[in-house]
Design an enzyme around this catalytic site. Sequence first.
Site, short mmCIF file in Angstrom:
data_model
loop_
_atom_site.label_atom_id
_atom_site.label_comp_id
_atom_site.label_asym_id
_atom_site.label_seq_id
_atom_site.Cartn_x
_atom_site.Cartn_y
_atom_site.Cartn_z
N ASN A 96 29.84 43.13 41.68
CA ASN A 96 30.77 43.53 42.93
C ASN A 96 32.96 43.16 42.40
O ASN A 96 33.57 43.98 42.86
CB ASN A 96 30.66 43.57 44.31
CG ASN A 96 31.93 43.40 45.09
OD1 ASN A 96 32.21 44.53 45.47
ND2 ASN A 96 32.57 42.07 45.42
N TYR A 161 43.46 49.37 34.92
CA TYR A 161 42.23 49.37 35.91
C TYR A 161 41.63 50.26 35.88
O TYR A 161 39.92 50.41 35.70
CB TYR A 161 42.87 48.98 37.86
CG TYR A 161 42.09 49.08 38.79
CD1 TYR A 161 41.63 47.59 39.21
CD2 TYR A 161 41.76 50.05 39.54
CE1 TYR A 161 40.35 47.81 40.26
CE2 TYR A 161 40.98 49.99 40.51
CZ TYR A 161 40.38 49.48 40.82
OH TYR A 161 39.04 48.73 42.00
#
Length: 255
Positions: A96, A161
């Site tokens: 995560n 990202y």
Amino acid sequence: MIPSDDSALPVTGRLAGQRAVITGAARGIGAEIARTYAREGAQVFVLDIDIGLATQVARSIGGHAAKVDLADATSTSTALEQAIATLGGIDILVNNAGILKMAPLLDLTIENWDTTFAVNTRAMFVTTQVAGRAMVAQGSGSIINMASMGGKLGSPNQAHYAASKAAVISLTRVAAMELGAHNIRVNCICPGYVLTEMGTATRTPEMVEAWTAKSPLARLATTTDVANMALFLASAEADYCTGQAMNVSGGMVMH
Ligand SMILES: NC(=O)c1ccc[n+]([C@@H]2O[C@H](COP(=O)([O-])OP(=O)(O)OC[C@H]3O[C@@H](n4cnc5c(N)ncnc54)[C@H](O)[C@@H]3O)[C@@H](O)[C@H]2O)c1
């Protein structure tokens, strides 16, 4: 006592007896997944760079916590190996943790690019090898990777990202192809905007308003929305799902 959420699903023990390791579960989406899994009967191991907060989460759910720096491959493999030893095996791995330090493409530094890929993508490759070997030996497992809507759509000031999250989607597909024969499922989640610490730090009120308007459901995602998908993917209800990039974006992304 385990904190609950009004919109959480009824508890039915879907993860009873399962051993789960979750990275980046000291706060935000990861902490919500940790609470959800524990409520559903899993034994949860929290791995995070913030050992203070990670320990608090672990204590609140009767789980375990240890420090890891996912930017460091050795720290990553060592911490996960120790977590697996403590749990006596691993049934669910949730990759995560992720970072985002916004920068316009023309100003983006090599250091920002490399650190983003190290934490968001390379660490996932390392943990997939470590957990994958243990899961192959036991003949089962579920791996859930946190990608992002940005991995499908891209977003200004997020070249590093978005690229790292697109790589997560590709890694998920290949891992699903290679590990499926061992009864290991690998899926990823592509959340829309969630107002966690990362979410609030990287979005202006104008962006929040604009993105809310883009969702057919006219709201942003909550940590519970994402945790419920992570629960589904970990559970036997998702036994025939692998290699998927599941959108939890209120319809902002439909592919
Ligand atoms: N918040 C959003 O809008 C959003 C949208 C799409 C995807 N995501 C993804 O969801 C995941 C969780 O995001 P969040 O919003 O809860 O973020 P967050 O910043 O609130 O939490 C991230 C967690 O990762 C941990 N972490 C950061 N760097 C680490 C490192 N080097 N080693 C170990 N742990 C580290 C932090 O300590 C923190 O506990 C991330 O992968 C993020 O990219 C978030």
